[in-house]
Design a protein around this motif. Structure first.
Motif, mmCIF file in Angstrom:
data_model
loop_
_atom_site.group_PDB
_atom_site.id
_atom_site.type_symbol
_atom_site.label_atom_id
_atom_site.label_comp_id
_atom_site.label_asym_id
_atom_site.label_seq_id
_atom_site.Cartn_x
_atom_site.Cartn_y
_atom_site.Cartn_z
ATOM 1 N N MET A 189 2.694 47.600 -23.150
ATOM 2 C CA MET A 189 2.291 46.636 -24.176
ATOM 3 C C MET A 189 1.523 45.500 -23.519
ATOM 4 O O MET A 189 1.586 45.309 -22.304
ATOM 5 C CB MET A 189 3.505 46.091 -24.927
ATOM 6 C CG MET A 189 4.413 45.190 -24.127
ATOM 7 S SD MET A 189 5.788 44.604 -25.107
ATOM 8 C CE MET A 189 7.104 45.523 -24.360
ATOM 9 N N ALA A 190 0.803 44.764 -24.355
ATOM 10 C CA ALA A 190 0.026 43.632 -23.852
ATOM 11 C C ALA A 190 -0.048 42.552 -24.926
ATOM 12 O O ALA A 190 0.081 42.843 -26.119
ATOM 13 C CB ALA A 190 -1.379 44.089 -23.481
ATOM 14 N N LEU A 191 -0.235 41.328 -24.479
ATOM 15 C CA LEU A 191 -0.521 40.219 -25.393
ATOM 16 C C LEU A 191 -1.987 39.885 -25.241
ATOM 17 O O LEU A 191 -2.527 39.906 -24.136
ATOM 18 C CB LEU A 191 0.321 38.987 -25.051
ATOM 19 C CG LEU A 191 1.797 39.061 -25.357
ATOM 20 C CD1 LEU A 191 2.484 37.765 -24.935
ATOM 21 C CD2 LEU A 191 2.053 39.323 -26.831
ATOM 22 N N ARG A 192 -2.616 39.572 -26.337
ATOM 23 C CA ARG A 192 -4.040 39.263 -26.322
ATOM 24 C C ARG A 192 -4.358 38.219 -27.377
ATOM 25 O O ARG A 192 -3.836 38.275 -28.486
ATOM 26 C CB ARG A 192 -4.844 40.523 -26.580
ATOM 27 C CG ARG A 192 -6.331 40.269 -26.681
ATOM 28 C CD ARG A 192 -7.107 41.559 -26.761
ATOM 29 N NE ARG A 192 -8.504 41.295 -26.983
ATOM 30 C CZ ARG A 192 -9.344 40.881 -26.048
ATOM 31 N NH1 ARG A 192 -8.924 40.683 -24.836
ATOM 32 N NH2 ARG A 192 -10.609 40.660 -26.337
ATOM 33 N N ILE A 193 -5.207 37.279 -26.998
ATOM 34 C CA ILE A 193 -5.717 36.327 -27.988
ATOM 35 C C ILE A 193 -7.007 36.918 -28.527
ATOM 36 O O ILE A 193 -7.926 37.222 -27.770
ATOM 37 C CB ILE A 193 -5.960 34.944 -27.370
ATOM 38 C CG1 ILE A 193 -4.638 34.333 -26.903
ATOM 39 C CG2 ILE A 193 -6.643 34.020 -28.376
ATOM 40 C CD1 ILE A 193 -4.769 33.000 -26.228
ATOM 41 N N GLY A 194 -7.056 37.112 -29.815
ATOM 42 C CA GLY A 194 -8.222 37.713 -30.450
ATOM 43 C C GLY A 194 -8.020 39.205 -30.638
ATOM 44 O O GLY A 194 -7.449 39.889 -29.792
ATOM 45 N N LYS A 195 -8.470 39.699 -31.774
ATOM 46 C CA LYS A 195 -8.313 41.112 -32.106
ATOM 47 C C LYS A 195 -9.393 41.932 -31.420
ATOM 48 O O LYS A 195 -10.546 41.521 -31.332
ATOM 49 C CB LYS A 195 -8.402 41.282 -33.624
ATOM 50 C CG LYS A 195 -8.006 42.642 -34.110
ATOM 51 C CD LYS A 195 -7.859 42.680 -35.606
ATOM 52 C CE LYS A 195 -7.302 44.025 -36.020
ATOM 53 N NZ LYS A 195 -6.979 44.079 -37.422
ATOM 54 N N LEU A 196 -8.998 43.105 -30.926
ATOM 55 C CA LEU A 196 -9.964 44.035 -30.354
ATOM 56 C C LEU A 196 -10.732 44.674 -31.507
ATOM 57 O O LEU A 196 -10.132 45.164 -32.466
ATOM 58 C CB LEU A 196 -9.259 45.119 -29.536
ATOM 59 C CG LEU A 196 -8.568 44.659 -28.258
ATOM 60 C CD1 LEU A 196 -7.772 45.809 -27.651
ATOM 61 C CD2 LEU A 196 -9.584 44.137 -27.262
ATOM 62 N N SER A 197 -12.042 44.683 -31.423
ATOM 63 C CA SER A 197 -12.842 45.206 -32.533
ATOM 64 C C SER A 197 -12.839 46.730 -32.591
ATOM 65 O O SER A 197 -12.880 47.312 -33.654
ATOM 66 C CB SER A 197 -14.276 44.682 -32.447
ATOM 67 O OG SER A 197 -14.838 45.041 -31.202
ATOM 68 N N ASP A 198 -12.784 47.384 -31.449
ATOM 69 C CA ASP A 198 -12.820 48.836 -31.415
ATOM 70 C C ASP A 198 -11.705 49.317 -30.502
ATOM 71 O O ASP A 198 -11.854 49.351 -29.284
ATOM 72 C CB ASP A 198 -14.182 49.308 -30.895
ATOM 73 C CG ASP A 198 -14.294 50.824 -30.896
ATOM 74 O OD1 ASP A 198 -13.575 51.472 -31.669
ATOM 75 O OD2 ASP A 198 -15.100 51.350 -30.111
ATOM 76 N N SER A 199 -10.573 49.666 -31.090
ATOM 77 C CA SER A 199 -9.444 50.057 -30.268
ATOM 78 C C SER A 199 -8.539 51.028 -31.008
ATOM 79 O O SER A 199 -8.372 50.941 -32.219
ATOM 80 C CB SER A 199 -8.633 48.814 -29.887
ATOM 81 O OG SER A 199 -7.482 49.192 -29.169
ATOM 82 N N SER A 200 -7.971 51.947 -30.249
ATOM 83 C CA SER A 200 -6.996 52.873 -30.821
ATOM 84 C C SER A 200 -5.586 52.302 -30.709
ATOM 85 O O SER A 200 -4.627 52.903 -31.180
ATOM 86 C CB SER A 200 -7.067 54.212 -30.087
ATOM 87 O OG SER A 200 -6.720 54.017 -28.731
ATOM 88 N N LEU A 201 -5.457 51.117 -30.100
ATOM 89 C CA LEU A 201 -4.146 50.494 -29.926
ATOM 90 C C LEU A 201 -3.649 49.894 -31.232
ATOM 91 O O LEU A 201 -4.431 49.460 -32.076
ATOM 92 C CB LEU A 201 -4.226 49.387 -28.868
ATOM 93 C CG LEU A 201 -4.623 49.833 -27.468
ATOM 94 C CD1 LEU A 201 -4.847 48.616 -26.571
ATOM 95 C CD2 LEU A 201 -3.576 50.757 -26.873
#
Length: 181
Positions: free
Chosen positions: A42-54
């Motif tokens: 798992m990971a924490l990220r600020i901002g949504k990934l636009s193209d991801s299968s996660l």
């Protein structure tokens, strides 16, 4: 990396107290990692990934405001409107690639510093170098002590979201389920 220092560390300490037999491997980076290649659960990220299968689950909103040190403000005029920022040294929070997170307002303002590092921006403020855009949670203590001043508290520079990223697998390891809770 800023997330691991200021958010994740506290969560991990609590988790380790509750589940002392579970081993944690923390990789702190601003890079976008391949979950399979690096065996990331798992990971924490600020901002949504636009193209991801996660799977991306929004956990919280992060307000990014204009901050300055009380010392800086005591020696300079406090800005009353965004246009007044032109008369100050300005540091802007950027994305991973060095681009400002939002385009500079309706007013043309050229920042003196652009950085994706909140510790760098915080140090800019502490050293009385000017006004910086920075996540308000990152300055909570300094704001409470009156060391930092929130400029334009009614107007944010931007609002970001914090996401928990996980693999789309049907089988989710027990330690990931526990940490997500």
């Amino acid at each position: 990396e800023d997330l691991s220092i200021f958010i994740l560390t506290k969560l991990i300490i609590i988790f380790m107290q509750d589940y002392p037999k579970i081993k944690i491997k923390l990789c702190s980076t601003n890079e976008i990692l391949d979950f399979n290649k690096f065996e990331v659960d798992m990971a924490l990220r600020i901002g949504k990934l636009s193209d991801s299968s996660l799977i991306q689950k929004r956990l919280a909103n992060i307000d990014v405001g204009y901050m300055a040190s009380a010392n800086y403000i005591s020696r300079n005029n406090i800005p009353q409107k965004l246009e007044d920022l032109q008369d100050h040294s300005l540091a802007i929070l950027s994305n991973l690639y060095g681009h400002p997170i939002v385009k500079a307002h309706e007013v043309s303002i050229t920042p003196h510093l652009i950085s994706n590092s909140m510790p760098v921006l915080k140090e800019f403020i502490k050293e009385n170098k000017g006004i910086a855009t920075i996540a308000t949670f990152f300055c909570k203590e300094e704001l409470a002590k009156g060391e930092f001043i929130h400029i334009f508290p009614e107007q944010l520079y931007t609002k970001r979201s914090l996401y928990l990223l996980t693999r789309p697998n049907k089988y989710i390891p027990k330690h990931v389920k526990l940490f997500k809770e």
